[in-house]
Design a protein around this motif. Sequence first.
Motif, PDB file in Angstrom:
ATOM      1  N   TYR A   1      78.204  64.663  49.191  1.00  0.00           N
ATOM      2  CA  TYR A   1      77.273  64.635  50.329  1.00  0.00           C
ATOM      3  C   TYR A   1      76.193  63.565  50.161  1.00  0.00           C
ATOM      4  O   TYR A   1      75.942  62.768  51.086  1.00  0.00           O
ATOM      5  CB  TYR A   1      76.652  66.018  50.479  1.00  0.00           C
ATOM      6  CG  TYR A   1      75.743  66.201  51.662  1.00  0.00           C
ATOM      7  CD1 TYR A   1      76.248  66.195  52.962  1.00  0.00           C
ATOM      8  CD2 TYR A   1      74.376  66.409  51.486  1.00  0.00           C
ATOM      9  CE1 TYR A   1      75.405  66.393  54.048  1.00  0.00           C
ATOM     10  CE2 TYR A   1      73.540  66.619  52.566  1.00  0.00           C
ATOM     11  CZ  TYR A   1      74.053  66.608  53.846  1.00  0.00           C
ATOM     12  OH  TYR A   1      73.220  66.808  54.910  1.00  0.00           O
TER      13      TYR A   1
ATOM     14  N   TRP B   1      64.116  76.164  47.258  1.00  0.00           N
ATOM     15  CA  TRP B   1      64.547  75.506  48.499  1.00  0.00           C
ATOM     16  C   TRP B   1      63.591  75.948  49.605  1.00  0.00           C
ATOM     17  O   TRP B   1      63.557  77.125  49.949  1.00  0.00           O
ATOM     18  CB  TRP B   1      65.971  75.907  48.896  1.00  0.00           C
ATOM     19  CG  TRP B   1      67.004  75.368  47.962  1.00  0.00           C
ATOM     20  CD1 TRP B   1      67.419  75.934  46.801  1.00  0.00           C
ATOM     21  CD2 TRP B   1      67.744  74.156  48.099  1.00  0.00           C
ATOM     22  NE1 TRP B   1      68.373  75.154  46.197  1.00  0.00           N
ATOM     23  CE2 TRP B   1      68.593  74.057  46.971  1.00  0.00           C
ATOM     24  CE3 TRP B   1      67.781  73.145  49.065  1.00  0.00           C
ATOM     25  CZ2 TRP B   1      69.463  72.994  46.781  1.00  0.00           C
ATOM     26  CZ3 TRP B   1      68.641  72.085  48.875  1.00  0.00           C
ATOM     27  CH2 TRP B   1      69.473  72.011  47.744  1.00  0.00           C
TER      28      TRP B   1
ATOM     29  N   GLU C   1      68.885  63.917  50.180  1.00  0.00           N
ATOM     30  CA  GLU C   1      69.751  63.565  49.045  1.00  0.00           C
ATOM     31  C   GLU C   1      70.284  62.138  49.111  1.00  0.00           C
ATOM     32  O   GLU C   1      70.955  61.685  48.184  1.00  0.00           O
ATOM     33  CB  GLU C   1      70.929  64.539  48.927  1.00  0.00           C
ATOM     34  CG  GLU C   1      70.545  65.911  48.431  1.00  0.00           C
ATOM     35  CD  GLU C   1      70.044  66.818  49.538  1.00  0.00           C
ATOM     36  OE1 GLU C   1      70.117  66.430  50.724  1.00  0.00           O
ATOM     37  OE2 GLU C   1      69.550  67.914  49.216  1.00  0.00           O
TER      38      GLU C   1
ATOM     39  N   PHE D   1      77.165  75.698  46.543  1.00  0.00           N
ATOM     40  CA  PHE D   1      76.478  74.517  46.008  1.00  0.00           C
ATOM     41  C   PHE D   1      75.001  74.750  45.727  1.00  0.00           C
ATOM     42  O   PHE D   1      74.421  74.078  44.885  1.00  0.00           O
ATOM     43  CB  PHE D   1      76.654  73.315  46.943  1.00  0.00           C
ATOM     44  CG  PHE D   1      75.868  73.394  48.224  1.00  0.00           C
ATOM     45  CD1 PHE D   1      76.362  74.058  49.323  1.00  0.00           C
ATOM     46  CD2 PHE D   1      74.622  72.779  48.325  1.00  0.00           C
ATOM     47  CE1 PHE D   1      75.638  74.129  50.509  1.00  0.00           C
ATOM     48  CE2 PHE D   1      73.894  72.839  49.501  1.00  0.00           C
ATOM     49  CZ  PHE D   1      74.403  73.526  50.593  1.00  0.00           C
TER      50      PHE D   1
ATOM     51  N   VAL E   1      69.270  62.522  55.295  1.00  0.00           N
ATOM     52  CA  VAL E   1      68.975  63.702  54.463  1.00  0.00           C
ATOM     53  C   VAL E   1      68.181  63.275  53.233  1.00  0.00           C
ATOM     54  O   VAL E   1      68.194  62.104  52.845  1.00  0.00           O
ATOM     55  CB  VAL E   1      70.272  64.408  53.997  1.00  0.00           C
ATOM     56  CG1 VAL E   1      71.201  64.696  55.154  1.00  0.00           C
ATOM     57  CG2 VAL E   1      71.006  63.601  52.949  1.00  0.00           C
TER      58      VAL E   1
ATOM     59  N   PHE F   1      75.554  66.985  43.981  1.00  0.00           N
ATOM     60  CA  PHE F   1      75.586  66.588  45.396  1.00  0.00           C
ATOM     61  C   PHE F   1      76.603  65.501  45.711  1.00  0.00           C
ATOM     62  O   PHE F   1      76.466  64.772  46.697  1.00  0.00           O
ATOM     63  CB  PHE F   1      74.180  66.247  45.903  1.00  0.00           C
ATOM     64  CG  PHE F   1      73.513  67.439  46.516  1.00  0.00           C
ATOM     65  CD1 PHE F   1      72.948  68.429  45.715  1.00  0.00           C
ATOM     66  CD2 PHE F   1      73.501  67.620  47.895  1.00  0.00           C
ATOM     67  CE1 PHE F   1      72.368  69.564  46.282  1.00  0.00           C
ATOM     68  CE2 PHE F   1      72.923  68.746  48.474  1.00  0.00           C
ATOM     69  CZ  PHE F   1      72.345  69.720  47.659  1.00  0.00           C
TER      70      PHE F   1
ATOM     71  N   MET G   1      75.213  74.393  57.733  1.00  0.00           N
ATOM     72  CA  MET G   1      75.444  73.750  56.435  1.00  0.00           C
ATOM     73  C   MET G   1      74.991  74.621  55.270  1.00  0.00           C
ATOM     74  O   MET G   1      75.351  74.366  54.127  1.00  0.00           O
ATOM     75  CB  MET G   1      74.701  72.409  56.369  1.00  0.00           C
ATOM     76  CG  MET G   1      75.380  71.352  57.186  1.00  0.00           C
ATOM     77  SD  MET G   1      75.037  69.721  56.578  1.00  0.00           S
ATOM     78  CE  MET G   1      76.051  68.792  57.747  1.00  0.00           C
ATOM     79  N   ILE G   2      74.149  75.588  55.565  1.00  0.00           N
ATOM     80  CA  ILE G   2      73.595  76.407  54.496  1.00  0.00           C
ATOM     81  C   ILE G   2      74.375  77.717  54.414  1.00  0.00           C
ATOM     82  O   ILE G   2      74.508  78.430  55.407  1.00  0.00           O
ATOM     83  CB  ILE G   2      72.092  76.710  54.777  1.00  0.00           C
ATOM     84  CG1 ILE G   2      71.322  75.399  55.006  1.00  0.00           C
ATOM     85  CG2 ILE G   2      71.489  77.529  53.645  1.00  0.00           C
ATOM     86  CD1 ILE G   2      71.330  74.422  53.862  1.00  0.00           C
TER      87      ILE G   2
HETATM   88  O1  LIG Z   1      66.971  67.947  51.661  1.00  0.00           O
HETATM   89  C1  LIG Z   1      67.816  67.908  52.517  1.00  0.00           C
HETATM   90  O2  LIG Z   1      67.876  67.006  53.347  1.00  0.00           O
HETATM   91  C2  LIG Z   1      68.709  69.107  52.520  1.00  0.00           C
HETATM   92  O3  LIG Z   1      68.763  69.602  51.212  1.00  0.00           O
HETATM   93  C3  LIG Z   1      70.117  68.948  53.070  1.00  0.00           C
HETATM   94  O4  LIG Z   1      70.675  67.755  52.702  1.00  0.00           O
HETATM   95  C4  LIG Z   1      71.068  70.113  52.768  1.00  0.00           C
HETATM   96  O5  LIG Z   1      70.958  70.440  51.417  1.00  0.00           O
HETATM   97  C5  LIG Z   1      72.490  69.805  53.106  1.00  0.00           C
HETATM   98  O6  LIG Z   1      72.606  69.702  54.495  1.00  0.00           O
HETATM   99  C6  LIG Z   1      73.477  70.822  52.606  1.00  0.00           C
HETATM  100  O7  LIG Z   1      74.814  70.407  52.777  1.00  0.00           O
END
Ligand SMILES: O=C(O)[C@H](O)[C@@H](O)[C@H](O)[C@H](O)CO
Length: 261
Positions: free
Chosen positions: A169, A217, A158, A106, A156, A166, A207-208
């Motif tokens: 999630y 990132w 997102e 992802f 999070v 995304f 998760m990563i």
């Molecule tokens: O900015 C955020 O809070 C992070 O990006 C996470 O949300 C990770 O990307 C996620 O845990 C991957 O599944």
Amino acid sequence: MSTPMRESRDGGSPMKVLVTGGTSGLGLAMASALAAAGATVALTGRSGAHAGSVAAELPGAVGIELDVRDEASVARAVDEAWSRLGGVDMPVNNAGIGMRTVNPRFMTHPQSFWDVPVDGFRAVIETNLTGYFLVARAVTPRMLAAGGGRIVNISVNESTMHRAGFVPYGPSRAGSEALSRVMAADLRDTSVTVNMLLPGGATVTGMIPPGVAPEDWNFLEPAVMGPPIVWLASDDAAGVHDERIVAVDFERWLHERNAGR
Ligand SMILES: O=C(O)[C@H](O)[C@@H](O)[C@H](O)[C@H](O)CO
Ligand SMILES: NC(=O)c1ccc[n+]([C@@H]2O[C@H](COP(=O)([O-])OP(=O)(O)OC[C@H]3O[C@@H](n4cnc5c(N)ncnc54)[C@H](O)[C@@H]3O)[C@@H](O)[C@H]2O)c1
């Protein structure tokens, strides 16, 4: 932290905290910081034996089996936490599954929503949204009856920053943020507070995917969650309600909050 760990209502015993998904990542970092600050911690995992062996490394901690997707498992775990700790002052909803569940690549190869497998979508919503609801639903009446408590829901970026690729999630955590806000409204003027805490960026955990570090990132360490979760358990945070606290900005947030009081 300079703020002392809040004392439980039973007359001087340490703050009692239950951390779901506490055997790894952010959950373990929070459990470790809380235990080091003097809290009594129950950390939970889907395997009780594994949770027990992780807890054995932390001062005063216990491990409990809990699958957040399963209402009966949640009820058993909450019973066990109450009997082994003598109550729970601060449940931390942290267990979750991430984008790897539906798309292992992802971070470099975002998947459009129409390519997301339906069973993966359902699994993420069931764990990340229904799971937070089931735990909060089970603990809240007991905390109200015991005279108070503090629910913390881990969130999070997102949930508010709607990046491409995304699903599911982002929607699952947007849902758990909406759940937090409604829970906070339902609990306004009661002895139970509800707050959200998030790291503020991608954090190096399970998760990563291994070996992924694109320049855009900015990876954080799970330890960023230590100071704010210890503060949320302190006397200073007793009246804090319906806040969304970002760990990387925590010191500035606290400064501005104190200046505004
Ligand atoms: O900015 C955020 O809070 C992070 O990006 C996470 O949300 C990770 O990307 C996620 O845990 C991957 O599944
Ligand atoms: N890693 C990040 O970049 C990041 C960023 C912001 C927020 N988060 C949030 O942090 C929380 C913890 O994730 P993490 O990054 O530490 O990942 P992680 O995979 O290390 O931890 C998640 C934990 O939840 C547990 N879990 C999964 N399904 C479960 C279930 N059905 N019942 C009980 N436990 C279950 C896992 O066993 C694991 O211990 C999640 O809520 C996630 O959304 C992560």
